[in-house]
Design an enzyme around this catalytic site. Structure first.
Site, short mmCIF file in Angstrom:
data_model
loop_
_atom_site.label_atom_id
_atom_site.label_comp_id
_atom_site.label_asym_id
_atom_site.label_seq_id
_atom_site.Cartn_x
_atom_site.Cartn_y
_atom_site.Cartn_z
N HIS A 15 0.73 -1.22 -0.14
CA HIS A 15 -0.05 0.07 -0.01
C HIS A 15 0.65 1.05 -0.16
CE1 HIS A 15 -3.83 -1.90 0.85
NE2 HIS A 15 -3.06 -3.03 1.07
N GLY A 18 5.28 4.58 -2.81
CA GLY A 18 6.81 4.81 -3.37
C GLY A 18 7.12 3.37 -3.92
N LYS A 19 7.06 2.22 -2.94
CA LYS A 19 7.28 1.01 -3.29
C LYS A 19 6.70 0.60 -4.81
CE LYS A 19 8.37 -1.54 0.97
NZ LYS A 19 7.96 -2.45 1.99
N GLU A 46 -1.29 -8.23 9.11
CA GLU A 46 -0.48 -8.10 9.99
C GLU A 46 1.08 -8.67 9.67
OE1 GLU A 46 -0.29 -7.13 13.35
OE2 GLU A 46 -2.18 -7.43 14.47
N ASP A 75 9.71 -7.30 1.64
CA ASP A 75 9.92 -6.97 3.32
C ASP A 75 11.70 -6.38 3.57
OD1 ASP A 75 8.76 -6.66 5.71
OD2 ASP A 75 9.74 -8.15 6.47
N GLY A 157 14.16 6.75 5.41
CA GLY A 157 14.53 5.97 6.51
C GLY A 157 15.72 6.22 7.10
N TYR A 158 16.58 5.04 7.11
CA TYR A 158 18.06 5.07 7.86
C TYR A 158 19.02 5.58 6.90
CZ TYR A 158 15.61 2.27 11.44
OH TYR A 158 14.65 1.97 12.36
N ASP A 159 18.58 5.84 5.67
CA ASP A 159 19.71 6.37 4.64
C ASP A 159 20.85 7.20 5.02
OD1 ASP A 159 18.61 4.71 2.58
OD2 ASP A 159 17.70 6.14 1.57
N HIS A 184 20.02 -2.79 -1.90
CA HIS A 184 19.38 -4.17 -1.42
C HIS A 184 18.30 -4.41 -2.47
CE1 HIS A 184 17.96 -1.07 1.02
NE2 HIS A 184 17.22 -1.74 1.49
P1 IMP Z 1 8.77 -2.57 5.28
O1 IMP Z 1 9.68 -3.42 4.36
O2 IMP Z 1 7.75 -1.85 4.66
O3 IMP Z 1 8.39 -3.32 6.33
O4 IMP Z 1 9.79 -1.43 6.03
C1 IMP Z 1 11.03 -1.47 6.03
C2 IMP Z 1 11.64 -0.51 6.74
O5 IMP Z 1 12.99 -0.73 6.61
C3 IMP Z 1 11.37 1.04 6.37
O6 IMP Z 1 10.63 1.42 6.99
C4 IMP Z 1 12.81 1.72 6.59
O7 IMP Z 1 12.91 2.10 7.90
C5 IMP Z 1 13.69 0.75 6.44
N1 IMP Z 1 14.41 0.44 5.30
C6 IMP Z 1 14.35 -0.43 4.13
N2 IMP Z 1 14.89 -0.10 3.07
C7 IMP Z 1 15.60 0.95 3.47
C8 IMP Z 1 16.55 1.87 2.58
O8 IMP Z 1 16.73 1.65 1.55
N3 IMP Z 1 16.79 2.87 3.24
C9 IMP Z 1 16.50 3.21 4.35
N4 IMP Z 1 15.79 2.44 5.17
C10 IMP Z 1 15.37 1.35 4.55
#
Ligand code: IMP
Length: 198
Positions: A15, A18-19, A46, A75, A157-159, A184
């Site tokens: 949902h 961006g993805k 969930e 994921d 995120g953590y970039d 990744h």
């Molecule tokens: P999900 O895959 O949507 O459950 O969440 C993955 C979470 O991992 C994101 O909300 C980010 O916090 C982190 N994450 C995953 N890929 C990246 C990335 O490429 N850069 C920075 N944070 C990432």
């Protein structure tokens, strides 16, 4: 040997616009007719799995069962070695309900303070579910180091605290197209495309 993808339609089990956009662009050259779980009003399951593989699989399976169509889910997360792989599966949750990543980044820095080993990796698992229940999964990882303070305004995120091995700038300082191409998610996608779409 992975099963080749010959279905008419593919649901992107996400949902997150961006993805979905990223996946649509990636699969465009292969003529896949793609629709998102959001467009189909499918519920978001969930994420109760205990591994990235389990969560990617349960998301793909839920969208496949809800639509009767093949479905693709991902994921991902950041795993810090000295923290036993945290935040890992809980990467999104460390940012709290407001999804404020300055909180998550502060927590990583605080917990990592007493460790010399700053190594970490981003991981992405993709799961592709066929309507008959067949599943394939693909994993991409990129190794690097956590740095303090955060640097760069690009990415998400953590970039801003992750420097991939072989570089001296954070993903937050990377040209976004370059980051997307080497990270990744791209590594996992390249495997998926090679195995199922080429
Ligand atoms: P999900 O895959 O949507 O459950 O969440 C993955 C979470 O991992 C994101 O909300 C980010 O916090 C982190 N994450 C995953 N890929 C990246 C990335 O490429 N850069 C920075 N944070 C990432």
């Amino acid at each position: 040997m992975a099963r080749h993808f010959t279905q008419q339609k593919l649901v992107i089990a996400s949902h997150n616009p961006g993805k979905v956009r990223e996946i649509v662009e990636l699969l465009a050259p292969f003529g896949a007719d793609v629709i998102s779980a959001g467009d189909l009003d499918l519920p978001e399951p969930e994420e109760t799995g205990l591994t990235f593989v389990a969560n990617a699989e349960l998301k793909a399976q839920a969208s496949m069962e809800g639509s009767g169509l093949a479905a693709l889910a991902d994921d991902s997360g950041l795993c810090v070695n000295a923290l036993g792989g945290d935040p890992g599966l809980y990467s999104a949750r460390w940012a709290g309900p407001s999804k404020d990543f300055s909180i998550a980044i502060a927590a990583v820095h605080e917990k990592l303070q007493s460790f010399d080993d700053k190594s970490a990796y981003f991981i992405c698992v993709l799961a592709l579910a066929w309507p008959d229940g067949h599943l394939e999964t693909f994993e991409g990882r990129i190794n690097g180091q956590i740095v303090e303070p955060a640097r760069g305004l690009n990415g998400f995120g953590y970039d801003p605290i992750f420097i991939p091995d072989g570089y001296d700038i954070t993903f937050g300082e990377f040209d976004p197209d370059v980051k997307t191409a080497i990270a990744h998610r791209a590594i996992a996608f390249n495997q998926l495309v090679k195995a199922c779409f080429e």
